[in-house]
Design a protein around this motif. Sequence first.
Motif, PDB file in Angstrom:
ATOM      1  N   ALA A 126     -77.001  -4.397 -42.442  1.00 56.70           N
ATOM      2  CA  ALA A 126     -77.398  -5.806 -43.016  1.00 56.70           C
ATOM      3  C   ALA A 126     -76.693  -6.132 -44.589  1.00 56.70           C
ATOM      4  CB  ALA A 126     -78.971  -5.767 -43.078  1.00 56.70           C
ATOM      5  N   ARG A 127     -76.729  -5.012 -45.281  1.00 54.88           N
ATOM      6  CA  ARG A 127     -76.354  -5.039 -46.707  1.00 54.88           C
ATOM      7  C   ARG A 127     -74.732  -5.358 -46.584  1.00 54.88           C
ATOM      8  NH1 ARG A 127     -77.923  -0.663 -49.182  1.00 54.88           N
ATOM      9  NH2 ARG A 127     -79.615  -1.685 -49.837  1.00 54.88           N
ATOM     10  N   LYS A 128     -73.908  -4.628 -45.946  1.00 50.68           N
ATOM     11  CA  LYS A 128     -72.587  -4.728 -45.593  1.00 50.68           C
ATOM     12  C   LYS A 128     -72.169  -6.286 -45.192  1.00 50.68           C
ATOM     13  CE  LYS A 128     -70.222  -2.078 -42.683  1.00 50.68           C
ATOM     14  NZ  LYS A 128     -69.409  -1.080 -41.920  1.00 50.68           N
ATOM     15  N   ARG A 129     -72.915  -6.599 -44.071  1.00 54.07           N
ATOM     16  CA  ARG A 129     -72.778  -7.795 -43.415  1.00 54.07           C
ATOM     17  C   ARG A 129     -73.537  -9.034 -43.953  1.00 54.07           C
ATOM     18  NH1 ARG A 129     -70.668  -7.405 -37.970  1.00 54.07           N
ATOM     19  NH2 ARG A 129     -69.277  -5.732 -38.276  1.00 54.07           N
ATOM     20  N   ARG A 130     -73.983  -8.650 -44.940  1.00 54.96           N
ATOM     21  CA  ARG A 130     -74.892  -9.973 -45.751  1.00 54.96           C
ATOM     22  C   ARG A 130     -76.123 -10.653 -44.626  1.00 54.96           C
ATOM     23  NH1 ARG A 130     -69.728 -11.552 -49.448  1.00 54.96           N
ATOM     24  NH2 ARG A 130     -70.045  -9.830 -50.899  1.00 54.96           N
ATOM     25  N   ILE A 131     -76.694 -10.045 -44.252  1.00 53.18           N
ATOM     26  CA  ILE A 131     -77.541 -10.438 -43.257  1.00 53.18           C
ATOM     27  C   ILE A 131     -79.073 -10.550 -43.730  1.00 53.18           C
ATOM     28  CG2 ILE A 131     -78.674  -9.753 -41.012  1.00 53.18           C
ATOM     29  CD1 ILE A 131     -75.955  -8.262 -40.122  1.00 53.18           C
ATOM     30  N   GLY A 132     -79.834 -11.205 -42.927  1.00 54.93           N
ATOM     31  CA  GLY A 132     -81.323 -11.147 -43.679  1.00 54.93           C
ATOM     32  C   GLY A 132     -81.541 -11.304 -45.248  1.00 54.93           C
ATOM     33  N   PRO A 133     -82.243 -10.142 -45.574  1.00 59.11           N
ATOM     34  CA  PRO A 133     -82.409 -10.126 -47.049  1.00 59.11           C
ATOM     35  C   PRO A 133     -81.249 -10.231 -48.001  1.00 59.11           C
ATOM     36  CG  PRO A 133     -82.833  -7.925 -46.138  1.00 59.11           C
ATOM     37  CD  PRO A 133     -82.383  -8.999 -44.922  1.00 59.11           C
ATOM     38  N   PHE A 134     -80.205  -9.980 -47.352  1.00 59.47           N
ATOM     39  CA  PHE A 134     -78.840 -10.007 -48.370  1.00 59.47           C
ATOM     40  C   PHE A 134     -78.184 -11.130 -47.999  1.00 59.47           C
ATOM     41  CE2 PHE A 134     -80.258  -5.601 -47.334  1.00 59.47           C
ATOM     42  CZ  PHE A 134     -80.350  -4.944 -48.221  1.00 59.47           C
ATOM     43  N   ALA A 135     -78.489 -12.129 -47.403  1.00 62.05           N
ATOM     44  CA  ALA A 135     -77.750 -13.225 -47.110  1.00 62.05           C
ATOM     45  C   ALA A 135     -78.120 -14.470 -48.263  1.00 62.05           C
ATOM     46  CB  ALA A 135     -78.221 -13.882 -45.897  1.00 62.05           C
ATOM     47  N   ALA A 136     -76.990 -15.191 -48.436  1.00 70.14           N
ATOM     48  CA  ALA A 136     -77.215 -16.156 -49.695  1.00 70.14           C
ATOM     49  C   ALA A 136     -78.123 -17.375 -49.140  1.00 70.14           C
ATOM     50  CB  ALA A 136     -75.856 -16.840 -49.773  1.00 70.14           C
ATOM     51  N   GLU A 137     -78.325 -17.603 -47.838  1.00 62.82           N
ATOM     52  CA  GLU A 137     -79.380 -18.771 -47.304  1.00 62.82           C
ATOM     53  C   GLU A 137     -79.600 -18.412 -46.041  1.00 62.82           C
ATOM     54  OE1 GLU A 137     -75.951 -21.873 -45.693  1.00 62.82           O
ATOM     55  OE2 GLU A 137     -76.332 -21.738 -47.939  1.00 62.82           O
ATOM     56  N   PRO A 138     -80.765 -18.745 -45.855  1.00 64.53           N
ATOM     57  CA  PRO A 138     -81.252 -18.628 -44.369  1.00 64.53           C
ATOM     58  C   PRO A 138     -80.472 -19.043 -43.215  1.00 64.53           C
ATOM     59  CG  PRO A 138     -83.306 -19.583 -45.481  1.00 64.53           C
ATOM     60  CD  PRO A 138     -81.778 -19.596 -46.467  1.00 64.53           C
ATOM     61  N   PRO A 139     -80.385 -18.281 -42.189  1.00 64.54           N
ATOM     62  CA  PRO A 139     -79.247 -18.735 -41.143  1.00 64.54           C
ATOM     63  C   PRO A 139     -79.886 -19.586 -40.045  1.00 64.54           C
ATOM     64  CG  PRO A 139     -80.247 -16.525 -40.654  1.00 64.54           C
ATOM     65  CD  PRO A 139     -80.628 -16.839 -42.004  1.00 64.54           C
ATOM     66  N   ARG A 162     -84.599  -7.394 -35.371  1.00 64.63           N
ATOM     67  CA  ARG A 162     -85.321  -8.803 -35.533  1.00 64.63           C
ATOM     68  C   ARG A 162     -85.931  -8.747 -36.809  1.00 64.63           C
ATOM     69  NH1 ARG A 162     -84.976 -13.382 -34.137  1.00 64.63           N
ATOM     70  NH2 ARG A 162     -84.384 -12.604 -32.254  1.00 64.63           N
ATOM     71  N   LYS A 163     -86.665  -7.717 -37.394  1.00 61.79           N
ATOM     72  CA  LYS A 163     -86.944  -7.551 -38.413  1.00 61.79           C
ATOM     73  C   LYS A 163     -85.985  -7.904 -39.829  1.00 61.79           C
ATOM     74  CE  LYS A 163     -90.492  -4.266 -37.572  1.00 61.79           C
ATOM     75  NZ  LYS A 163     -91.158  -2.979 -37.611  1.00 61.79           N
ATOM     76  N   PHE A 164     -84.780  -7.380 -39.610  1.00 61.05           N
ATOM     77  CA  PHE A 164     -84.016  -7.872 -40.655  1.00 61.05           C
ATOM     78  C   PHE A 164     -83.623  -9.430 -40.642  1.00 61.05           C
ATOM     79  CE2 PHE A 164     -83.610  -3.323 -41.391  1.00 61.05           C
ATOM     80  CZ  PHE A 164     -83.354  -3.180 -42.792  1.00 61.05           C
TER      81      PHE A 164
END
Length: 177
Positions: A126-139, A162-164
């Motif tokens: 998730a950190r590497k792909r900037r997913i969920g908590p690491f995203a700039a904005e909600p998808p 799903r949690k991430f």
Amino acid sequence: MNERTRKKPRPPLDAASLEELALFYVGRYATTRAKLRSYLGRKIRERGWQGEREPEIGALAEKCAELGYIDDAAFASARAVSLGRRGYGARRIDQALFAAGIDEADGAEARALAEDNGWDAALAFARKRRIGPFAAEPPDPDRKRKVMAAMLRAGHSYEIARKFIDSEPGNVPERED
């Protein structure tokens, strides 16, 4: 083709040269018995065989394992740790071990390690792909679907993915053991 670019054909292999190739390969690469057998088989197909009897590729691979040059269990554990650090989940690690020719007994510890580190691997992914908590904005819903597919292809369980994906940017979900 001129004289300089034409390669001299390599002589066919015999038992001694096959053993030399095996020692060179295990000395240079971290490998498994299955990968060594595959490599030696390919070399025999490429260069031919001139020994009195059929080449004993399997016996040579076992000999290298007995001498400690090959350790399938250690290879499996190292591969599991490496792939887990890169963000791959247990299913993807299991596929990589299968592709490397690791049997169930040698890969049991590595598979257990992958299961135990599933949360950390998902966090790294998730950190590497900037997913969920690491995203700039909600998808948006389309992006959520694509991110879910990416996490599942990376070998993570649906529940962890799903949690991430459902977590808000900046809010890392709590680990559940």
